[in-house]
Design a protein around this motif. Structure first.
Motif, PDB file in Angstrom:
ATOM      1  N   MET A 216       0.835  -1.191   0.000  1.00  0.00           N
ATOM      2  CA  MET A 216       0.000   0.000   0.000  1.00  0.00           C
ATOM      3  C   MET A 216       0.881   1.256   0.000  1.00  0.00           C
ATOM      4  SD  MET A 216      -2.833   0.888   2.878  1.00  0.00           S
ATOM      5  CE  MET A 216      -3.142  -0.846   3.142  1.00  0.00           C
TER       6      MET A 216
ATOM      7  N   TYR B 229      -4.734   6.199  -6.067  1.00  0.00           N
ATOM      8  CA  TYR B 229      -4.586   4.784  -5.692  1.00  0.00           C
ATOM      9  C   TYR B 229      -5.689   4.382  -4.715  1.00  0.00           C
ATOM     10  CZ  TYR B 229      -2.517   0.719  -3.349  1.00  0.00           C
ATOM     11  OH  TYR B 229      -2.313  -0.513  -2.801  1.00  0.00           O
ATOM     12  N   GLU B 230      -5.893   5.213  -3.710  1.00  0.00           N
ATOM     13  CA  GLU B 230      -6.872   4.868  -2.677  1.00  0.00           C
ATOM     14  C   GLU B 230      -8.289   4.832  -3.238  1.00  0.00           C
ATOM     15  OE1 GLU B 230      -4.180   6.642   0.977  1.00  0.00           O
ATOM     16  OE2 GLU B 230      -6.055   7.628   0.505  1.00  0.00           O
TER      17      GLU B 230
ATOM     18  N   GLN C 277      -9.132   4.255  -6.309  1.00  0.00           N
ATOM     19  CA  GLN C 277      -9.264   3.126  -7.247  1.00  0.00           C
ATOM     20  C   GLN C 277      -9.375   1.798  -6.508  1.00  0.00           C
ATOM     21  OE1 GLN C 277      -9.945   3.296 -10.287  1.00  0.00           O
ATOM     22  NE2 GLN C 277      -9.301   5.333 -10.961  1.00  0.00           N
ATOM     23  N   VAL C 278      -8.643   1.658  -5.418  1.00  0.00           N
ATOM     24  CA  VAL C 278      -8.757   0.423  -4.614  1.00  0.00           C
ATOM     25  C   VAL C 278     -10.197   0.271  -4.132  1.00  0.00           C
ATOM     26  CG1 VAL C 278      -8.130  -0.636  -2.408  1.00  0.00           C
ATOM     27  CG2 VAL C 278      -6.351   0.266  -3.890  1.00  0.00           C
TER      28      VAL C 278
ATOM     29  N   GLY D   9     -12.659  -0.892  -6.578  1.00  0.00           N
ATOM     30  CA  GLY D   9     -12.618  -2.308  -6.915  1.00  0.00           C
ATOM     31  C   GLY D   9     -11.328  -2.768  -7.586  1.00  0.00           C
ATOM     32  N   ALA D  10     -10.396  -1.853  -7.867  1.00  0.00           N
ATOM     33  CA  ALA D  10      -9.159  -2.251  -8.550  1.00  0.00           C
ATOM     34  C   ALA D  10      -8.350  -3.198  -7.664  1.00  0.00           C
ATOM     35  CB  ALA D  10      -8.340  -1.010  -8.885  1.00  0.00           C
ATOM     36  N   ARG D  11      -7.903  -4.293  -8.249  1.00  0.00           N
ATOM     37  CA  ARG D  11      -7.130  -5.280  -7.486  1.00  0.00           C
ATOM     38  C   ARG D  11      -5.652  -4.910  -7.551  1.00  0.00           C
ATOM     39  NH1 ARG D  11     -11.778  -6.681  -7.311  1.00  0.00           N
ATOM     40  NH2 ARG D  11     -12.836  -8.519  -6.696  1.00  0.00           N
ATOM     41  N   ILE D  12      -5.305  -3.881  -6.812  1.00  0.00           N
ATOM     42  CA  ILE D  12      -3.928  -3.374  -6.880  1.00  0.00           C
ATOM     43  C   ILE D  12      -3.324  -3.204  -5.496  1.00  0.00           C
ATOM     44  CG2 ILE D  12      -4.055  -2.257  -9.146  1.00  0.00           C
ATOM     45  CD1 ILE D  12      -4.820   0.337  -7.734  1.00  0.00           C
ATOM     46  N   LEU D  13      -3.884  -3.891  -4.493  1.00  0.00           N
ATOM     47  CA  LEU D  13      -3.225  -3.899  -3.187  1.00  0.00           C
ATOM     48  C   LEU D  13      -1.912  -4.682  -3.332  1.00  0.00           C
ATOM     49  CD1 LEU D  13      -6.329  -4.472  -0.906  1.00  0.00           C
ATOM     50  CD2 LEU D  13      -4.842  -2.466  -0.886  1.00  0.00           C
TER      51      LEU D  13
ATOM     52  N   GLU E 284      -2.045  -8.283  -4.150  1.00  0.00           N
ATOM     53  CA  GLU E 284      -2.731  -8.596  -5.413  1.00  0.00           C
ATOM     54  C   GLU E 284      -1.832  -8.346  -6.610  1.00  0.00           C
ATOM     55  OE1 GLU E 284      -7.154  -7.514  -3.677  1.00  0.00           O
ATOM     56  OE2 GLU E 284      -5.901  -5.971  -4.557  1.00  0.00           O
TER      57      GLU E 284
ATOM     58  N   THR F  91      -4.140  -3.447 -14.780  1.00  0.00           N
ATOM     59  CA  THR F  91      -5.015  -2.523 -14.042  1.00  0.00           C
ATOM     60  C   THR F  91      -4.195  -1.413 -13.401  1.00  0.00           C
ATOM     61  OG1 THR F  91      -6.432  -4.398 -13.538  1.00  0.00           O
ATOM     62  CG2 THR F  91      -6.813  -2.406 -12.267  1.00  0.00           C
TER      63      THR F  91
ATOM     64  N   VAL G 262      -5.026   2.402 -14.170  1.00  0.00           N
ATOM     65  CA  VAL G 262      -5.678   3.307 -13.206  1.00  0.00           C
ATOM     66  C   VAL G 262      -4.705   4.117 -12.344  1.00  0.00           C
ATOM     67  CG1 VAL G 262      -7.737   1.861 -13.098  1.00  0.00           C
ATOM     68  CG2 VAL G 262      -5.961   1.571 -11.386  1.00  0.00           C
TER      69      VAL G 262
ATOM     70  N   PHE H 137      -7.038   3.630   5.190  1.00  0.00           N
ATOM     71  CA  PHE H 137      -5.725   3.965   4.630  1.00  0.00           C
ATOM     72  C   PHE H 137      -4.869   4.751   5.619  1.00  0.00           C
ATOM     73  CE2 PHE H 137      -7.905   3.246   0.526  1.00  0.00           C
ATOM     74  CZ  PHE H 137      -7.000   2.350  -0.025  1.00  0.00           C
TER      75      PHE H 137
ATOM     76  N   ARG I  74     -13.833  -2.491  -0.192  1.00  0.00           N
ATOM     77  CA  ARG I  74     -13.794  -2.370  -1.651  1.00  0.00           C
ATOM     78  C   ARG I  74     -15.195  -2.585  -2.245  1.00  0.00           C
ATOM     79  NH1 ARG I  74      -9.609  -6.290  -3.637  1.00  0.00           N
ATOM     80  NH2 ARG I  74      -8.190  -4.559  -3.827  1.00  0.00           N
TER      81      ARG I  74
ATOM     82  N   TYR J  64     -14.602  -4.725 -12.811  1.00  0.00           N
ATOM     83  CA  TYR J  64     -14.043  -5.417 -11.645  1.00  0.00           C
ATOM     84  C   TYR J  64     -14.995  -6.497 -11.140  1.00  0.00           C
ATOM     85  CZ  TYR J  64     -10.888  -1.393 -11.371  1.00  0.00           C
ATOM     86  OH  TYR J  64      -9.969  -0.423 -11.644  1.00  0.00           O
TER      87      TYR J  64
END
Lengths: 226, 442
Positions: A1, A151-152, A154-155, A158-162, A165, A174, A178, B281, B302, B331
């Motif tokens: 993160m 970033y926050e 988009q997470v 639903g973006a799978r970018i943690l 992930e 992704t 994004v 966060f 999410r 998604y």
């Protein structure tokens, strides 16, 4: 993160700052151009010494270490796929050199106040180059903060970018879509805004500028600089 | 000393913005230009500064083309101080313009100190880092950095957009002093009401600049229904410290289903941090937070929480508005055609369907804002967190956003709007003020 919270960075004297920047640049250049025997050992020791000198242990380092571990694994995996198992030592050397190329700069950016670096660059470089470089350094936190906000949001969308992930290469697209693309768009917009702001205050009106002597008049002579 | 515009025109990407603009601004006069988002107010201001082509007409300063006016005589200040302060400390920032004008170094420091005291920052040391200043102080510093060049005309693009009430009070005093000394001011603002110095209001409408009345805030519809009983988000005795600075403490807050709450606080009071604490966060340094009955964690929230950040237009990346809104739906692993149908449904609901095939980058600021909001709403969040969602929006767009929020509330979504100033009119259930010592109803 990504970490968007503000960190406390202790201020250092100008001499310390010059030494830090010179050491970081020397080490990075060494990683790029010095390939002699014991070069990796010497550069590793030098980088470790720099890390201790700048107090890197006082800053969050686990996530950074994780990024470098992934980078080493990725480079070695590519060597394995392309050249086979016998090339793994070569892959490890290249990966280590890449770490040594990037790490000094990362240490410097994380442990040194950006405003102080910008001020130093303006003083030591030719006027135009100093302005461009110092502006890049000075606006880095602004750009970073915009990227963290993106970033926050988009997470949460639903973006799978943690971080975990992103182990899955399917999620890298992704990330590019994004985060990286908006970051590029933001940096271009920021560059446009900064250029306009400089123009509004007549930057570039004359080929040279006078120089404010600063709170301490002995710093500069005030003569125009090209 | 007069600024004169004769038959000035300009075109935007989608057609002409305005034409045949004639205007004269004399000494001691303050003119405000209003108009809907995207009508060309900022372009007109830049034309006055000589940074944009005046089209078939011309811009004159004391009878001379503005391009030949003495450097430093016209000062343009744009909206966001953060992208206009270019130097690391106060002294370098003030000196930047003087250095460009090749002012002798010996004259600089006295001029800089005079400019600082004109904006009420006389006590600020010249070596103070710019990053350590509040938003209000940054705007004052920007004004001082312009005043140090001794301009006769100040052009200000939405000066109130980023300022809290204290900042606006200070700006009023600075403008009145500047006008009393014979200077002229032209500014763009959606809502001229907070600025006392304004003597004449002009509006861009139907591609022409005409005398206008101060835009009415009107009355926004009341929130659709009373909030539900079940709790969506709570903060209990929450404290937050960033670095060595205590942002707020002893903060208690409860949000119910379908409730729309405004959290208003001065610049730097920790509104954005509060929203980050509710998304997981940012970690609290004391007390506890719960969202949907659990400690907030981004992964768990999410798709259930929608976050609209400041300046959301920068997040738009798709080729068309429809792609932009349908992208978050992918998604959910729905077929592409289904995603597009759902996205079109959202656009129709928000009265944005006519924009579906247009590139987001070519829309006006207000339209981009609405598209970004549509993109957040696409995933049907149960909790909406909006950080300064009305900045830069004209009254019509603001009313439209409130309409969207009321629709979301009717559907059971809860909303928190963080604002840096109490709005003249709003459609929320509750308004709370954030201070270092906690939240209080106002």
């Amino acid at each position: 993160m990504l970490n968007g919270s503000s960190r406390h960075i202790p201020r250092v004297s100008q001499t310390q700052l010059i030494l830090r920047m010179a050491a970081a640049m020397t080490l990075a250049m060494g990683a790029l151009f010095w390939h002699g025997p014991w070069s990796l050992t010497a550069l590793t020791l030098g980088t470790a010494a720099l890390a201790v000198a700048v107090g890197a242990h006082r800053h969050p380092w686990k996530r950074l270490a994780l990024v470098f571990v992934w980078q080493v694994v990725l480079v070695m995996a590519l060597y394995l796929l392309r050249y086979g198992a016998q090339s793994l030592p070569d892959g490890a050397l290249v990966a280590g050199r890449l770490v040594l190329l990037v790490l000094p700069g990362v240490l410097l950016m994380r442990t040194t106040h950006h405003g102080e670096m910008a001020r130093l660059l303006v003083r030591v470089l030719p006027a135009r180059m100093g302005f461009v470089l110092s502006t890049c350094v000075f606006f880095f936190p602004t750009l970073w903060s915009v990227t963290v906000q993106t970033y926050e949001s988009q997470v949460l969308r639903g973006a799978r970018i943690l971080p975990r992930e992103l182990v899955n290469p399917l999620n890298w697209g992704t990330l590019v879509r994004v985060i990286c693309l908006p970051a590029i768009v933001s940096s271009l917009a920021l560059a446009r805004d900064v250029a306009l702001a400089a123009h509004c205050r007549w930057y570039g009106l004359h080929p040279d500028r006078t120089v404010w002597p600063g709170p301490n008049p002995s710093d500069t002579t005030g003569e125009p600089r090209a | 000393m007069t600024l004169t515009l004769e038959n000035v025109g300009a075109a935007g990407l989608t057609g002409p913005l305005y034409s045949g603009v004639d205007l004269a601004v004399g000494p001691g006069e303050c003119v405000c230009i209003t108009g809907p988002t995207g009508c060309g107010k900022s372009t007109l201001l830049r034309t006055m500064a000589g940074l944009h082509d005046p089209g078939p007409g011309r811009v004159l300063f004391d009878g001379q083309p503005v391009s030949r006016a003495l450097p430093g005589r016209i000062g343009l200040i744009l909206q966001n101080p953060d992208t206009q302060l270019l130097c690391p400390d106060v002294g370098s920032e003030l000196a930047f313009g003087l250095e460009n004008l090749r002012v002798p170094p010996a004259e600089m420091t006295p001029r800089m100190l005079r400019a600082l005291s004109r904006v009420g920052l006389g006590a600020l040391p010249l070596d103070r880092p710019v990053g350590a200043l509040s938003v209000g102080q940054k705007y004052k510093l920007l004004l001082a950095a312009m005043l140090v060049m001794e301009p006769r005309i100040l052009l200000l693009d939405e000066p109130c957009a980023q300022l809290d009430q204290d900042g606006i009070d200070a700006l009023n005093a600075i403008l009145e002093n500047f006008l009393a000394a014979g200077g002229s001011v032209v500014l763009c603002e959606h809502d001229p009401a907070p600025l006392r110095a304004i003597g004449r209001i002009l509006g861009i409408a139907d591609r022409a600049l005409r005398p206008a009345a101060a835009p009415s805030h009107g009355t926004l519809p009341a929130p659709p229904s009373a909030p539900g009983k079940s709790t969506v988000a709570t903060l209990t005795d929450a404290c937050l410290t960033l670095g060595e600075k205590r942002i707020w403490e002893h903060l208690d807050f409860t949000l119910h289903t379908g409730e729309i709450a405004i959290i208003q606080g001065d610049n730097g009071s920790g509104k954005t941090s509060l929203l980050r604490c509710l998304t997981g966060f940012e970690a609290l340094t004391g007390g506890s937070a719960a969202v949907f009955g659990q400690a907030p964690a981004p992964k768990a929230l999410r798709g259930r929480v929608g976050l609209l950040v400041q300046n959301p237009a920068r997040q738009l990346t798709a080729d068309t508005v429809l792609d932009e809104v349908s992208f978050p739906l992918t998604y959910r692993r729905l077929p592409k055609a289904r995603c597009r149908d759902l996205a079109m449904g959202i656009l129709e609901k928000l009265d944005l369907a006519s924009l579906a095939d247009r590139p987001p980058f070519l829309l006006s600021h207000g339209e981009q804002h609405l598209v970004a909001l549509a993109s957040v709403l696409a995933v049907e969040p149960e909790l909406l967190l909006l950080d300064d969602p009305f900045v830069g929006l004209d009254p019509a767009s603001t009313a439209r956003v409130w309409g969207i929020l009321h629709q979301a509330s009717l559907g059971g979504a809860s909303v928190i709007c963080a604002l840096h100033r109490r709005p003249a009119a709003h459609g929320a259930h509750s308004v709370l003020e954030l201070r270092g010592t906690g939240l209080s109803a106002c």
